[in-house]
Enzyme design. Structure first.
Site, PDB file in Angstrom:
ATOM      1  N   HIS A  61     -21.424   7.687 -18.122  1.00  0.00           N
ATOM      2  CA  HIS A  61     -21.673   6.790 -19.393  1.00  0.00           C
ATOM      3  C   HIS A  61     -20.959   5.863 -18.724  1.00  0.00           C
ATOM      4  CE1 HIS A  61     -19.486   8.895 -22.291  1.00  0.00           C
ATOM      5  NE2 HIS A  61     -20.098   9.325 -22.458  1.00  0.00           N
ATOM      6  N   HIS A  64     -16.945   7.355 -19.576  1.00  0.00           N
ATOM      7  CA  HIS A  64     -16.337   7.557 -18.537  1.00  0.00           C
ATOM      8  C   HIS A  64     -15.974   6.966 -17.708  1.00  0.00           C
ATOM      9  CE1 HIS A  64     -19.368  11.111 -19.710  1.00  0.00           C
ATOM     10  NE2 HIS A  64     -17.849  11.519 -20.034  1.00  0.00           N
ATOM     11  N   GLN A  88     -15.051  26.616 -23.579  1.00  0.00           N
ATOM     12  CA  GLN A  88     -15.367  24.919 -24.390  1.00  0.00           C
ATOM     13  C   GLN A  88     -16.237  25.473 -25.792  1.00  0.00           C
ATOM     14  OE1 GLN A  88     -13.591  22.224 -21.837  1.00  0.00           O
ATOM     15  NE2 GLN A  88     -15.051  21.117 -23.609  1.00  0.00           N
ATOM     16  N   GLN A 180      -8.187  15.757 -28.877  1.00  0.00           N
ATOM     17  CA  GLN A 180      -7.935  16.255 -27.367  1.00  0.00           C
ATOM     18  C   GLN A 180      -7.014  16.296 -26.781  1.00  0.00           C
ATOM     19  OE1 GLN A 180     -11.356  17.636 -24.694  1.00  0.00           O
ATOM     20  NE2 GLN A 180     -10.781  15.495 -23.887  1.00  0.00           N
ATOM     21  N   VAL A 203     -14.932   3.325 -26.065  1.00  0.00           N
ATOM     22  CA  VAL A 203     -15.859   2.890 -25.642  1.00  0.00           C
ATOM     23  C   VAL A 203     -17.160   3.064 -26.234  1.00  0.00           C
ATOM     24  CG1 VAL A 203     -17.278   1.953 -22.878  1.00  0.00           C
ATOM     25  CG2 VAL A 203     -14.753   2.706 -22.763  1.00  0.00           C
ATOM     26  N   SER A 213     -21.799  11.708 -23.831  1.00  0.00           N
ATOM     27  CA  SER A 213     -23.017  12.349 -23.143  1.00  0.00           C
ATOM     28  C   SER A 213     -24.088  13.031 -24.148  1.00  0.00           C
ATOM     29  CB  SER A 213     -23.146  13.544 -22.505  1.00  0.00           C
ATOM     30  OG  SER A 213     -21.687  12.814 -21.209  1.00  0.00           O
TER      31      SER A 213
END
Ligand code: AMP
Length: 311
Positions: A61, A64, A88, A180, A203, A213
């Site tokens: 999107h 990214h 993960q 993260q 964003v 996502s």
């Protein structure tokens, strides 16, 4: 186009020479094998080029793509990876159903004129017999780590592997996944990796929802409801700007906004030190206000840094 001509023998034929650079035919390489990726990077490094890397799980999107454009400004070569990393995800999570659309992603990255799309199969990254993992112990425990046991171990391991394969000078990660980003910063420090870690601001869609996502899981009603995450953070930030420093009061403000949305199931709302991610009672310096909320089958996260004046 800049041209110059030489007249031969007065009225004779004109020879034309162009001094403009020959236009480069752009082509993005898709690499699936570890050895080929490493060869490419070693070759670029030998020629003194700076490689900037954006790891992703695909289903790209605009969030990214902003990271990708940032990468372009920061180096000579841009590598993007698309790899949905099974380690993960816990067995109860959405690994199999995680959204994927490789052809669409490939088209988007071609338009961004990246240099390499690294897209390894799972068996290339995790052949049978793997025994080694990377764990950033303390930073992996709170917030998302509390509900997603093993998640950051999977993240730290795959990022270490990707860095060893792509050999980047710098890598860009979104602040949307703030924990993260902190885990990776710690990992790079602790293991003396020679990679600059760059954080990119969150964003958002025009209504404030952080791009993700996983937003694709939302029905239209759920998508409208998802705005409660960013709204709750905005309202809490306003409270903070008016002078509120108590973590309890700020968390309560967020919780009360989220409680008004019947489709939202809160997993956590926490306020912690932005560096160490440990709980705080009062905001001094920079604090992280972070939340995770389930709406329908999507688990959504968002956060806001609350910076005291002068911090
Ligand atoms: P993902 O594909 O979700 O693993 O994300 C790949 C990278 O993009 C991670 O560094 C994310 O933090 C970052 N990212 C995803 N969504 C956003 C967003 N809305 N704003 C900024 N960065 C993002």
């Amino acid at each position: 186009m800049e041209c110059w001509s030489i007249g031969v023998l007065g009225w004779g034929p004109l020879l034309q020479y162009s001094t403009a650079p020959v236009p480069q035919i752009f082509s993005m390489q898709i690499i699936e094998q570890i050895a080929a990726m490493r060869d490419w990077s070693e070759n670029e490094r030998r020629q003194g080029r700076r490689i900037v890397f954006v790891p992703t799980m695909g289903f790209l999107h605009e969030g990214h793509l902003c990271l990708v454009r940032d990468a372009r400004k920061r180096g000579d070569r841009v590598v993007v990876s698309i790899f949905v990393n099974p380690t993960q995800f816990s067995p109860s999570e959405d690994f199999a159903g995680y959204p994927r659309d490789f052809e669409r992603d490939r088209g988007l990255l071609e338009k961004e004129q990246i240099d390499v799309l690294f897209h390894p199969p799972v068996a290339e990254m995790y052949p049978a017999g793997v025994e080694t993992h990377v764990e950033v112990e303390r930073l992996s425990l709170p917030l998302c780590g509390a509900a997603r046991s093993g998640h950051f171990r999977g993240v730290a391991t795959i990022v270490t592997k990707l860095f060893n394969i792509v050999l980047p000078h710098a890598a860009i990660f979104g602040e949307k996944d703030y924990q993260q980003l902190q885990v990776i910063r710690q990992l790079v420090r602790d293991l003396s990796m020679n990679v600059e870690i760059v954080g990119h601001p969150i964003v958002r869609e025009s209504d404030g929802v952080a791009m993700s996502s996983r937003n694709s899981y939302l029905t239209p009603d759920e998508r409208r409801a998802a705005v409660c995450l960013s709204q709750s953070l905005c309202k809490a930030e306003r409270l903070f700007r008016r002078g509120e420093k108590s973590a309890r009061a700020i968390i309560d403000r967020v919780a009360s906004v989220l409680a008004e949305q019947p489709l939202a199931q809160v997993e956590y709302v926490e306020l912690c030190d932005a560096e160490t991610l440990t709980d705080i009672d009062q905001i001094r310096g920079t604090a992280l206000l972070a939340l995770a909320v389930r709406i329908g089958r999507a688990r959504l996260i968002d956060n806001r840094l609350l910076k005291s004046p002068g911090a």
